[in-house]
Design a protein around this motif. Structure first.
Motif, PDB file in Angstrom:
ATOM      1  N   GLU A 183       3.736 -11.865   3.324  1.00  0.00           N
ATOM      2  CA  GLU A 183       3.472 -10.629   2.588  1.00  0.00           C
ATOM      3  C   GLU A 183       2.628  -9.610   3.352  1.00  0.00           C
TER       4      GLU A 183
ATOM      5  N   CYS B 171      -2.893  -7.017  -8.142  1.00  0.00           N
ATOM      6  CA  CYS B 171      -1.570  -6.404  -8.107  1.00  0.00           C
ATOM      7  C   CYS B 171      -1.636  -4.910  -8.386  1.00  0.00           C
TER       8      CYS B 171
ATOM      9  N   ALA C 178       0.878  -1.018  -7.383  1.00  0.00           N
ATOM     10  CA  ALA C 178       2.041  -0.450  -6.701  1.00  0.00           C
ATOM     11  C   ALA C 178       1.688   0.068  -5.321  1.00  0.00           C
ATOM     12  N   GLU C 179       0.465   0.568  -5.147  1.00  0.00           N
ATOM     13  CA  GLU C 179       0.031   1.151  -3.880  1.00  0.00           C
ATOM     14  C   GLU C 179      -1.107   0.320  -3.296  1.00  0.00           C
ATOM     15  N   THR C 180      -1.086   0.089  -1.997  1.00  0.00           N
ATOM     16  CA  THR C 180      -2.167  -0.661  -1.357  1.00  0.00           C
ATOM     17  C   THR C 180      -3.326   0.281  -1.070  1.00  0.00           C
TER      18      THR C 180
ATOM     19  N   SER D 109      -2.755  -3.969  -4.381  1.00  0.00           N
ATOM     20  CA  SER D 109      -1.645  -4.009  -3.433  1.00  0.00           C
ATOM     21  C   SER D 109      -0.452  -4.737  -4.031  1.00  0.00           C
ATOM     22  N   HIS D 110       0.713  -4.326  -3.572  1.00  0.00           N
ATOM     23  CA  HIS D 110       1.938  -4.995  -4.019  1.00  0.00           C
ATOM     24  C   HIS D 110       2.000  -6.444  -3.539  1.00  0.00           C
TER      25      HIS D 110
ATOM     26  N   CYS E 232       1.490  -8.928  -6.208  1.00  0.00           N
ATOM     27  CA  CYS E 232       2.415  -8.952  -7.347  1.00  0.00           C
ATOM     28  C   CYS E 232       3.464 -10.047  -7.134  1.00  0.00           C
TER      29      CYS E 232
END
Length: 203
Positions: free
Chosen positions: A87, A166, A168-170, A189-190, A193
């Motif tokens: 990841e 989790c 959508a944007e780091t 960060s994704h 997730c």
């Protein structure tokens, strides 16, 4: 002497001389000499096999070079360098910053973490070098670590710990110093997730 004394032909067996004749099918020596008749084709076959081996060796060397290049891209043979699921590969060259108080904090993946005065473009205080990512045994949360930073006055070497949730944007969300020269950050960060997150939140 007169040439007429020299016989025009010699009978078979004369003085131990016999006229050469092909080996008959029943001749016991035929089986001994037969492999010699195939020697030429065997030499050709061996030559072809040697050429095929050279080509195979060349192809193998090329594949090994390609594997080496790919392994370097994914972190070598250390399968956990980029995380258990790879990841971290997508953010391997990224840096993330957050402001807190009069300072700006920056963490760079696989490189270093730094503390600077706001507005400062370079330099700063070294908080540590990348030491890896693990999972918190209780929460399962990803935890990134930078250690062996600049030593504090009468204190430990600086270090930075990032707890990832989790998102959508780091990005870094918060920065804190709960203990002297031990800096703690939260990050969205994704990469967090994952299936564990989905199960925990019933997604």
């Amino acid at each position: 002497s007169d040439s007429s004394d020299i016989p025009s032909n010699v009978s078979d067996g004369f003085s131990g001389y016999f006229i050469p004749k092909p080996l008959g099918d029943e001749d016991p020596l035929r089986s001994l000499f037969e492999p010699l008749s195939t020697l030429s084709s065997i030499v050709t076959e061996v030559s072809n096999l040697e050429e095929a081996k050279r080509e195979s060796d060349s192809s193998l060397s090329k594949l090994r070079r390609e594997i080496d290049v790919l392994e370097k891209k994914i972190g070598g043979r250390d399968e956990h360098k980029y995380g258990a699921d790879g990841e971290l590969y997508g953010i391997r060259d990224s840096c993330y910053a957050v402001e807190s108080g009069k300072y700006e904090y920056e963490v760079c993946m696989f490189k270093k973490a730094t503390q600077r005065d706001k507005g400062q473009k370079g330099g700063g205080t070294h908080l540590g070098n990348w030491a890896g990512m693990s999972r918190d045994e209780e929460s399962g949360q990803r935890v990134m670590k930078w250690d062996k930073g600049t030593k504090c006055w009468n204190g430990p070497a600086r270090s930075a710990t990032v707890y990832v949730t989790c998102g959508a944007e780091t990005k870094l969300l918060t920065a804190d110093e709960p203990s002297t020269c031990e800096y703690v950050f939260t990050m969205e960060s994704h990469i967090a997730c994952d299936d564990d997150f989905k199960q925990e939140h019933g997604i």
